[in-house]
Design an enzyme around this catalytic site. Structure first.
Site, PDB file in Angstrom:
ATOM      1  N   GLY A   1     -27.714  89.344 -14.840  1.00  8.21           N
ATOM      2  CA  GLY A   1     -26.545  88.564 -15.225  1.00  8.21           C
ATOM      3  C   GLY A   1     -26.047  88.867 -16.622  1.00  8.21           C
ATOM      4  O   GLY A   1     -24.841  88.750 -16.900  1.00  8.21           O
ATOM      5  N   ASP A   2     -26.943  89.269 -17.502  1.00  6.13           N
ATOM      6  CA  ASP A   2     -26.545  89.651 -18.856  1.00  6.13           C
ATOM      7  C   ASP A   2     -25.569  90.823 -18.819  1.00  6.13           C
ATOM      8  O   ASP A   2     -24.541  90.825 -19.503  1.00  6.13           O
ATOM      9  CB  ASP A   2     -27.790  90.006 -19.666  1.00  6.13           C
ATOM     10  CG  ASP A   2     -27.442  90.507 -21.059  1.00  6.13           C
ATOM     11  OD1 ASP A   2     -26.774  89.778 -21.803  1.00  6.13           O
ATOM     12  OD2 ASP A   2     -27.828  91.642 -21.402  1.00  6.13           O
TER      13      ASP A   2
END
Length: 250
Positions: free
Chosen positions: A129-130
């Protein structure tokens, strides 16, 4: 050659004492002090964290789960993980997306569709997700054309933990997440992460809470990217102004 014996009572590190084998052993070392201390035996059970069945996410058996409320409570100002048990998302979210529409090749291989997303840890989803979050941010600021330095600075501000903390609080205040997504958020916030950035450390800064909130946002972004891309696009479509605001903060 063996070293000569030192004067009695000398406890400095460089002082040594001769032994029959010729080895030299320092006197007054920390190791010797630790060895003289009584050993403490822990009675806690070592349990691996980071899966659907781990203590920070699931507590009790099926009977206990049936009695729990569907509402999910979150304390975004808490430095530590919540001790409240959590259940996995409902069956409707328990599969990876089959046909992707983002133009990316099918990676990982299509066999991942047969796997349960719960086999992956929240840290793995936050790690993914980063990158996904930064891709959305870079896409947002790509137009209109601007100087490379300004483009780089705005992107860096929008992907900082402080900015992600603000965005998560806004999403929760506007009730954007479903109950299943809230469980993913809490799952990600409760995970065991490593050290936090130096700028967030220190009393009164709330750095641990900010870092956990940022990781929770990354976790749900990574999870939706793999399971429901259309839903992620729907959420991100309304964040343009909010992201632009946090990117403008010095």
């Amino acid at each position: 050659a063996s070293a000569s014996a030192t004067a009695p009572g000398c406890v400095r590190w460089r002082c040594t004492r001769s032994f029959p084998t010729g080895s030299q052993v320092p006197l007054g070392t920390h190791a010797a002090k630790r060895a003289s201390r009584p050993q403490r035996v822990s009675t806690k059970t070592c349990v691996k964290r980071g899966t659907w069945g781990s203590p920070e996410f699931s507590a009790g058996g099926d009977d206990d789960r049936a009695d729990k409320s569907d509402s999910v409570s979150l304390n975004l100002d808490a430095d530590d993980a919540s001790e409240t048990g959590m259940d996995p998302p409902s069956a409707g979210v328990q599969s990876f997306e089959h046909d992707r529409t983002d133009g990316m090749p099918k990676m990982p291989p299509s066999t991942i569709e047969m796997q349960n997303p719960g086999k992956w840890s929240p840290i793995a989803y936050a790690f993914l997700g980063d990158a996904v979050w930064e891709l959305y941010v870079r896409r947002l600021f790509f137009a209109p054309p601007t100087r490379p330095l300004e483009y780089d600075l705005k992107c860096k501000r929008a992907v900082k933990a402080e900015a992600q903390d603000v965005i998560l609080r806004m999403l929760l205040a506007n009730n954007i997440f479903t109950d299943d997504e809230l469980r993913i958020v809490k799952w990600g916030r409760n995970a065991s992460y490593g050290s936090i950035p130096t700028r967030l450390r220190g009393k009164g800064k709330g750095g641990h809470a900010i870092y956990r909130n940022a990781s929770a946002l990354e976790c749900v972004v990574g999870y939706l990217y793999m399971t429901d891309l259309a839903r992620l696009e729907f959420i991100m479509a309304d964040l343009g102004v909010a992201i632009d605001n946090v990117a403008g903060d010095k």
